[in-house]
Scaffold this motif. Structure first.
Motif, mmCIF file in Angstrom:
data_model
loop_
_atom_site.group_PDB
_atom_site.id
_atom_site.type_symbol
_atom_site.label_atom_id
_atom_site.label_comp_id
_atom_site.label_asym_id
_atom_site.label_seq_id
_atom_site.Cartn_x
_atom_site.Cartn_y
_atom_site.Cartn_z
ATOM 1 N N PRO A 181 0.823 -1.219 0.000
ATOM 2 C CA PRO A 181 0.000 0.000 0.000
ATOM 3 C C PRO A 181 0.854 1.265 0.000
ATOM 4 C CG PRO A 181 -0.790 -1.533 1.661
ATOM 5 C CD PRO A 181 0.484 -2.114 1.111
ATOM 6 N N GLY A 182 1.993 1.219 0.687
ATOM 7 C CA GLY A 182 2.865 2.388 0.745
ATOM 8 C C GLY A 182 3.323 2.800 -0.639
ATOM 9 N N ALA A 183 3.600 1.801 -1.504
ATOM 10 C CA ALA A 183 4.022 2.107 -2.865
ATOM 11 C C ALA A 183 2.908 2.808 -3.632
ATOM 12 C CB ALA A 183 4.422 0.820 -3.584
ATOM 13 N N PHE A 184 1.686 2.321 -3.479
ATOM 14 C CA PHE A 184 0.559 2.939 -4.187
ATOM 15 C C PHE A 184 0.322 4.358 -3.697
ATOM 16 C CE2 PHE A 184 -0.437 -1.487 -5.177
ATOM 17 C CZ PHE A 184 -0.827 -1.384 -6.492
ATOM 18 N N PHE A 185 0.316 4.548 -2.366
ATOM 19 C CA PHE A 185 0.100 5.894 -1.827
ATOM 20 C C PHE A 185 1.145 6.860 -2.374
ATOM 21 C CE2 PHE A 185 -1.713 3.832 2.236
ATOM 22 C CZ PHE A 185 -2.972 3.848 1.701
ATOM 23 N N THR A 186 2.429 6.439 -2.257
ATOM 24 C CA THR A 186 3.511 7.351 -2.625
ATOM 25 C C THR A 186 3.454 7.677 -4.111
ATOM 26 O OG1 THR A 186 4.771 6.101 -1.005
ATOM 27 C CG2 THR A 186 5.959 7.761 -2.240
ATOM 28 N N LEU A 187 3.302 6.639 -4.955
ATOM 29 C CA LEU A 187 3.263 6.899 -6.393
ATOM 30 C C LEU A 187 2.072 7.792 -6.741
ATOM 31 C CD1 LEU A 187 4.483 6.323 -9.166
ATOM 32 C CD2 LEU A 187 2.831 4.478 -9.405
#
Lengths: 208, 320
Positions: A181-187
């Motif tokens: 989820p962190g990757a999706f939020f950041t991107l």
């Protein structure tokens, strides 16, 4: 063709911002999301991809008149796969730790649509030096976004940058940032911010 | 002359029957309904409860302001919706939760839960629960570190397990009276079933919520909890425990009843409640976490658009 009139520098620099493969074209999101939990992983993936896209685009541009139209995609894939195998073996031999961290995502560079996209849309229609510059720009544009993603996620998720500890003991790592989820939020936030900036500039952000 | 005529005959397009309600009025009533739960949290956990609630509310208001300013929209801080999100978020956090992390929760609740989707009325998921889910994923240890209420006799305990964790991991059952009044460890606002019930009944009395949504949710928890209890009373807790422990009451009266993220049709509301209750029991009894109210509501939020579409009532005279 109109693109012929463009200065060479434009071929090189368009990949950094205006036609950035990740933030504008949204290509190659699988490695972008999967391996950017640390900055060094993002950098390694970016460099491997840059090597493959530059080599593949150059070769495709050289042999563009020899390849029959009907089998061109298969030809491109074979070329790309060869370079990916080289990158994979090189990483495994020279940087075993990084190779292990990236896992199956190095062989999966084959299916990164950024690379096939550059071969099909650009290298097969342009002279070699333009194809080379275009691929280099795209590869480096891909790399800086991956490194940025990796830095943001590593700082918040591990409290470090390139494995250098940033904070004292008071810091509580945000576990979520090193999870998917962190990757999706950041991107999502990066793409949003970049759209916000380009929208303000009033420049055209249409991609093709 | 013209003005006098206006009073006799008003010509306007429909709707002709108007209610005195608007968003601020509804939201302010919800805030009033949350007062008993907030008072209970103050009583059981002391001034720290107020600090947490204030931090959460302020971070929500600030985030709403920044987003609305950046998008050039009307600033609607006064309508109370951000305040409610802040209060609800704080009420779902453990009393010892750090204030800076609470602020992160408030920011992610408003940013990821509400304004990314376009603001009030467009959000798919309950913003307060999005904030809590983010915190749960980011700080899994901190958010499950519970301190006992001030009213609990043992002074020397620093941390303690919630009734649900006691049930799940040690097989211990907490007395009903403690669960009902709130003399247990747990999140700020979820411990006292009584305080939440008072707020919920106030909302029902004011006509802000319907009886269907909380009732279907709680009945479903009773039903499925009871089913497993009947199968094996020694292994599974009884249904009343499921209702009183954890966040079931808070969820039922303040989150299942959210206007934006739950179905609008009566049938859809029943399905939402029953499905949510089923998920709570499944997660509590068989999942890795002791509590399932948050994920049950978030999961049902996700299918709310589908429920709305498939339970749309027929227009009078409409053919198949």
């Amino acid at each position: 063709m109109a693109a012929k009139e463009l200065p060479l520098s434009k071929d090189f620099f368009k990949g950094f911002w205006k036609e950035n493969p990740v933030t504008v074209q949204l290509l190659g999101l699988c490695p972008t999301l999967a391996v950017t939990n640390t900055a060094i992983n993002g950098f390694a993936m970016g460099m491997a991809t840059t090597f493959v896209v530059v080599s593949a685009s150059t070769l495709v541009s050289i042999i563009k008149r020899l390849v029959p139209r009907q089998v061109r995609i298969a030809t491109y894939i074979v070329i790309i796969a060869s370079f990916v195998t080289m990158a994979d073996l090189f990483l495994a031999a020279q940087f075993p730790a990084i190779s292990k961290a990236l896992g199956p995502y190095v062989p999966l560079i084959v299916v990164n649509c950024l690379i096939l996209g550059r071969s099909e849309a650009y290298a097969s229609k342009h002279p070699v030096h333009r194809a080379f510059l275009d691929a280099l720009g795209m590869g480096l544009g891909f790399t800086w976004v991956l490194v940025l993603l990796g830095i943001i996620r590593e700082v918040l998720g591990f409290g470090s940058i390139f494995s250098l500890k940033m904070f004292g003991d008071w810091f509580t790592p945000w576990i979520v940032m090193i999870l998917p989820p962190g990757a999706f939020f950041t991107l999502g936030i990066i793409v949003g911010v970049i759209n916000y900036i380009t929208g303000k500039e009033g420049s055209e952000t249409t991609c093709h | 002359m013209a003005e006098a005529k206006k009073d006799i005959l008003v010509v306007s397009s429909s709707p002709h029957l108007r209610r005195e309600e608007n968003i601020p009025k509804i939201m302010h009533n919800v805030i009033v309904a949350l007062v008993p739960a907030m008072a209970a949290s103050l009583y059981f956990f002391g001034l720290r409860a107020i600090l947490l609630i204030l931090t959460s509310v302020l971070s929500c208001l600030a985030t709403e302001y920044v987003f609305q300013k950046a998008r050039g929209k009307e600033i609607t801080l006064a309508d109370g919706s951000a305040i409610i999100t802040g209060i609800l978020l704080a009420l779902t956090l453990p009393p010892s939760f750090p204030l800076w992390a609470t602020a992160i929760g408030g920011i992610s609740a408003m940013a990821l839960g509400k304004h990314i989707f376009g603001g009030l009325g467009y959000n798919i998921f309950n913003p307060a629960l999005v904030g809590r889910a983010f915190l749960q994923a980011a700080f899994p240890v901190t958010i499950t570190t519970w301190t006992p209420p001030l009213t609990m006799a043992s002074v020397d305990t620093v941390t303690t397990a919630t009734p649900l964790a006691l049930m799940k991991f040690e097989g211990k059952i907490t007395p009903y009276l403690d669960l009902f009044f709130g003399n247990i460890s747990g999140s700020l606002g979820e411990t006292s079933a009584l305080a939440i019930l008072i707020g919920g009944l106030y909302l029902r009395y004011k006509g802000i919520i319907n009886w269907r949504q909380p009732l279907s949710y709680l009945l479903s928890i009773l039903l499925f909890g009871g089913l497993f209890w009947l199968i094996s009373p020694s292994r599974y807790p009884d249904p009343l425990f499921h209702i009183l422990a954890g966040g079931a009451m808070l969820g039922a009266f303040f989150m299942v009843t959210d206007y934006v993220t739950t179905p609008v049709t009566p049938l859809g509301q029943w399905i939402f409640g029953i499905g949510g209750g089923f998920l709570v029991i499944i997660i509590r009894l068989f999942g890795g976490l002791p509590e399932g109210v948050m994920y049950s509501i978030l999961l049902m939020n996700a299918i709310t658009p589908l429920l709305n579409r498939y339970t749309r009532p027929k227009v009078f005279g409409e053919l198949e």
